[in-house]
Design a protein around this motif. Structure first.
Motif, PDB file in Angstrom:
ATOM      1  N   THR A  54      -7.998  10.734 -10.219  1.00 31.36           N
ATOM      2  CA  THR A  54      -6.679  10.628  -9.601  1.00 31.36           C
ATOM      3  C   THR A  54      -5.807   9.812 -10.560  1.00 31.36           C
ATOM      4  N   TYR A  55      -4.492   9.853 -10.342  1.00 24.58           N
ATOM      5  CA  TYR A  55      -3.608   9.092 -11.217  1.00 24.58           C
ATOM      6  C   TYR A  55      -3.977   7.608 -11.231  1.00 24.58           C
ATOM      7  N   LEU A  56      -4.086   7.029 -10.047  1.00 24.50           N
ATOM      8  CA  LEU A  56      -4.244   5.579  -9.969  1.00 24.50           C
ATOM      9  C   LEU A  56      -5.562   5.134 -10.593  1.00 24.50           C
ATOM     10  N   THR A 109      10.931   7.498 -14.550  1.00 23.19           N
ATOM     11  CA  THR A 109      10.143   6.403 -15.130  1.00 23.19           C
ATOM     12  C   THR A 109       8.663   6.738 -15.050  1.00 23.19           C
ATOM     13  N   GLU A 110       8.235   7.213 -13.874  1.00 21.31           N
ATOM     14  CA  GLU A 110       6.875   7.726 -13.665  1.00 21.31           C
ATOM     15  C   GLU A 110       5.780   6.788 -14.212  1.00 21.31           C
ATOM     16  N   ASP A 111       4.963   7.274 -15.158  1.00 24.53           N
ATOM     17  CA  ASP A 111       3.798   6.519 -15.642  1.00 24.53           C
ATOM     18  C   ASP A 111       4.134   5.579 -16.792  1.00 24.53           C
ATOM     19  N   CYS A 167       9.506   6.420  -4.823  1.00 23.86           N
ATOM     20  CA  CYS A 167       9.154   7.666  -5.505  1.00 23.86           C
ATOM     21  C   CYS A 167       8.168   7.471  -6.655  1.00 23.86           C
ATOM     22  N   PHE A 168       7.237   8.407  -6.758  1.00 29.72           N
ATOM     23  CA  PHE A 168       6.305   8.497  -7.889  1.00 29.72           C
ATOM     24  C   PHE A 168       7.060   8.881  -9.162  1.00 29.72           C
ATOM     25  N   GLY A 169       7.892   9.903  -9.028  1.00 28.25           N
ATOM     26  CA  GLY A 169       8.701  10.403 -10.132  1.00 28.25           C
ATOM     27  C   GLY A 169      10.025  10.828  -9.532  1.00 28.25           C
ATOM     28  N   SER A 170      10.715  11.722 -10.183  1.00 26.01           N
ATOM     29  CA  SER A 170      11.984  12.188  -9.650  1.00 26.01           C
ATOM     30  C   SER A 170      11.863  13.674  -9.325  1.00 26.01           C
ATOM     31  N   ARG A 186       5.026   5.614 -10.718  1.00 29.79           N
ATOM     32  CA  ARG A 186       3.887   6.271 -10.090  1.00 29.79           C
ATOM     33  C   ARG A 186       2.811   5.286  -9.653  1.00 29.79           C
ATOM     34  N   ALA A 187       2.536   4.276 -10.476  1.00 28.56           N
ATOM     35  CA  ALA A 187       1.457   3.343 -10.120  1.00 28.56           C
ATOM     36  C   ALA A 187       1.768   2.637  -8.799  1.00 28.56           C
TER      37      ALA A 187
END
Lengths: 555, 555
Positions: free
Chosen positions: B133-135, B169-171, B308-311, B338-339
């Motif tokens: 997973t991302y996290l 901004t995301e990751d 938001c995780f991303g846009s 995202r984090a």
């Protein structure tokens, strides 16, 4: 105005309110800079009743000057604040409630204030939101506990408001992100204002006001354990853990608690661990503060990498010298970050091992007594099985196999190793094992929804005492689990009430392992095994770089 | 040199190696600025064989220019890289393996490349670390997958290397923190270099080189669902979820998946939800990307806050106008992360609800087919019960009570609501319910340690189909759980093989609830209920601020 104009006007209410606060604050500021004597005026200008306020408030670092400034505010102007901060550590944090400046509290850790916080809760002087783990409170900063105002601490700032936190970055980026990007106001206390920062930890456009204090923020050495105070009982539990858990599972990625048992493990790595041939095979990557007791293992080549929640007093020069091990910035000093280190402890570590005060017959554990609300800190996060984890590792798969040998391997998740370690009788001869946790009495007294259980029994995989290791993964039902716990509970009442036949069968199956089952002679558990016997030894191991705080210097 | 000098020399090896790379890179740079035509030379200069490299690679934003530059590198100089990136999205990401530039892969999500990645794994062209997973991958960045080099994307930079990411901004902050503070090298592609940034998302002292591309990075509209494509079956499942789950649990804090069923829920809030009197009582705080289908609910006053995780492509102007709802920067544009949003989804949300492709008899679900490795993304993190959670909430306590009514309330944890929603027959008439997940065949074929299960059955609390809601919290054993699942599986083979008597008993107990049990007439599930029927309607709701991407404009 028609409906849609009205609606659109309301969209900007948050930003307009923020701008009104900023304008009020600007009257006591020059640019972003506010004189220390004006700090209280600043807070009165920018705060509104019922605001959510984070008064940093970390595990270690404290915005002490701003907390004094807030306490000096006029309760007619600043009142009923809802404090949302991870650490309730300074007396001022609670004085705010006595004065009516604050009303409601959501927090994660209350260390030295745990007795007073319990009394104030019981006396109705604090309205309790909830007690959290750090990561959980950070999570809520982005959903339903977003601060209107954050009062934070850094080492220095420039005139644009860029901040240098130094090694104690801790919670600051998280608190600032939640506040600054949701129209909140960020006020920083800094030791000094400089022309050029060593590095930028927080960009200036996320900081509204800066108060220069002329001194360092308060920070406590929470992670320093004097090797001289480690007992032979603790050394025996450390030997059992190393030979009975670290070795067979091959645990490389882990977190240690802050007690003496895990300090003993750290100090046994270069001696007993070396003798077992474990270097390079276990304990190489940590989510951990820079524990002074880890220095000998680092210097002996055991440790590849350590990511830190915060820092530790006296460790700065040593950490600077070891960028190969620690995360450091362009300026050379430690970069800690509690949110990422807690995430690492949750999802990237295969083991959490820590001490506790009480364990019940189901394996639930707690560090509270009937008169203290100590908070959760980070242990429940790291000491829980992360069911969202999807990457396999050998220790994780092995633990999953032991817990559930019969299910289809491809559908069988692994398990995190969650180890509780301690002597059967702790400080003041208090038994580690109890029929009923004090946490239950506390919850009843304070009318909490839940008893403050630090680690739940269904997450615990092993319990280590001087009598042996209970492997709860190998217990197949509640009765077996109870007897496995009784079977390592020594001469406590819980231990004496064991079913001897069942304990014998559990031992035959390896669900209980005695020192002799592991080829360990308790008489070998000698202080001579410790790689360092004193704080002074740790200084020596560090090549003179570790500078212990005054209270740990006895030479 | 004596031993201690030798040892101390080795301490600096990491930093010395980094400095040597930086010096080599400096030869093609002016200050931090590198011309686009020199990007490949830069990468050849700073990279070493076997490096861990993050080629950003998010869920949405792609460092596309840098990935092309890396692909153009000489495999004699740059080879056997170990790619550690959350998204494997561009063809170039896999071309790197064909060319021998990359060898090993750790990732989280592979969207459009899922078929090719499976073929390359099967063909031995990629050495698989793990799918995360991302996290979880972010967590490992700080423990054992720390990048030596990060190739990231931002909108603009200044000459000091400060970066503005814009809404995506995301990751980036996570990747940069792990790399920059552990002696790694950070290279950013930016659309343009400017004198003054709108805001600073990444401080310049964490960025080593900047490549100006003259254009925007690649970003895909992953979260846009056209209301015109929502079926009446999906509307019925949405009505069931709202009346049968959102309402009785009072779910305020939640995350929605990206499928059409949850898009339908978003579009029913201002209509059906309003009629049920649920405004202010459910669905007010989200960890969610800025879904266009959420606009009507926001405009109708349902939504307090969204992190938001991303846009999402086209949502920038709308988000800028709603700082009361979204997290935005001093420049007015969205700040995603995202984090933190994944952490919020894990620990601060009471419910995760999402669609899936296959569900088995134990409730395990998967979105893979035998020929695709799609990765996990964020669903397993948010769709798992967070056992480290300690703060209570009404929905969480209620779910815990239903799951375990007999245990001591003070020791009974709550449960996260994890809801799977879908029609019994999905696209191309494929049954949602199966005896055996395709994920198992894939795992056997690729010799994985574990089948790629998205959400495990023991974490799922409810399954919603057009036939009704199965409440797995109320099932007391494996057999009941299986029949509850069969009982909402409609005319699929799994559904037809139900034990009718047991299903009846489960329904009497409320473990299965039919539309009529909830007072819902399936004939009322009409497209007229949707607050918007088309993308154009969403634009209208937004006051003209939503600017849908070209592929969604049919007017």
């Amino acid at each position: 105005m028609d409906g849609s104009t009205l609606r659109r006007a309301s969209w900007h209410r948050g930003r307009d309110a923020r701008n009104a606060r900023l304008e009020a604050g600007a009257k006591v500021a020059k640019g972003k800079i506010v004189e220390m004597r004006d700090a209280t005026h600043l807070l009165e200008a920018v705060m509104r009743p019922d605001d959510l306020v984070c008064l940093e408030g970390d595990n270690q670092k404290q915005a002490d000057v701003l907390s004094a400034a807030l306490l000096a505010a006029d309760p007619a102007k600043v009142r009923d604040l809802h404090m949302v901060q991870s650490g309730v550590v300074l007396p001022e944090h609670l004085d705010l409630f006595e004065r009516g400046i604050a009303r409601k509290l959501d927090f994660a850790y209350s260390g030295p204030q745990s007795a007073r916080i319990a009394a104030m809760l019981f006396g109705g002087k604090i309205e309790l939101g909830a007690v959290h783990t750090y990561l959980e409170l950070f999570a809520r900063y982005f959903i339903d506990l977003t601060p209107n105002v954050a009062l934070i601490a850094a080492e220095s700032a420039d005139r644009d408001g860029n901040l240098y936190t130094g090694p104690n970055t801790e919670d600051t980026p998280t608190v600032v992100e939640a506040t600054a990007f949701k129209d909140g106001i960020v006020i920083a206390q800094v030791g000094q204002i400089v022309d050029k920062l060593p590095r930028v930890d927080i960009p200036g456009d996320q900081v509204n006001f800066v108060v220069e204090t002329g001194r360092h923020f308060f920070v406590e050495p929470l992670f320093t354990r004097d090797p001289a105070a480690i007992t032979e009982g603790q050394i025996l539990t450390a030997m059992l853990a190393l030979k009975g858990i670290y070795a067979p599972y091959g645990v490389q990625r882990l977190n240690h608690g802050i007690g003496f048992n895990t300090a003993a493990i750290e100090l046994l790595l270069p001696t007993y661990g070396e003798r077992l041939g474990l270097r390079g095979k276990v304990a190489s990557r940590f989510a951990l503060n820079p524990h002074p007791t880890l220095i000998p293992a680092i210097e002996s080549g055991w440790v590849e990498q350590v990511h830190c929640f915060g820092s530790e007093v006296g460790m700065d020069a040593y950490v600077r010298a070891r960028p190969d091990v620690f995360f450091t910035g362009a300026d050379g000093s430690l970069r800690s970050n509690r949110a990422f280190s807690q995430t690492a402890g949750l999802y990237a570590c295969d083991m959490f091992i820590g001490s506790t005060l009480q364990i019940d017959l189901q394996g639930n554990s707690s560090t509270v007594t009937t008169s203290r609300v100590a908070g959760f800190g980070g242990a429940p996060n790291m000491g829980s099985d992360p069911r969202g984890r999807r990457h396999p590792s050998a220790p994780w798969l092995q633990a999953g196999r032991e817990a559930d040998p019969d299910s289809a391997p491809l559908l069988r998740r692994g398990r995190k190793l969650v180890v509780q370690i301690g002597e059967t009788f702790g400080e003041k001869n208090a038994p580690l094992f109890v029929e009923k946790l004090d946490a239950l009495a506390l919850a009843e007294k304070l009318k909490l929804d839940l008893a403050p259980v630090m680690i739940y029994g269904d997450d615990v995989t092993h319990i280590v005492t001087e009598e042996g290791i209970a492997n709860l993964l190998l217990c197949r039902d509640v009765a077996e689990r109870e007897q496995a716990i009784r079977g390592v509970a020594g001469y406590t009442e819980v231990g004496r009430a064991r079913d001897a036949a069942m304990v014998r069968r559990l031992r035959e199956r390896g669900a209980i392992r005695r020192p002799e089952d592991l080829g360990i002679d308790p008489l070998d558990a000698d202080r001579g095994l410790l790689a360092a016997h004193s704080i002074k030894d740790l200084v020596r191991w560090s090549g003179g770089l570790y500078a212990p705080p005054a209270q740990f210097r006895n030479w």
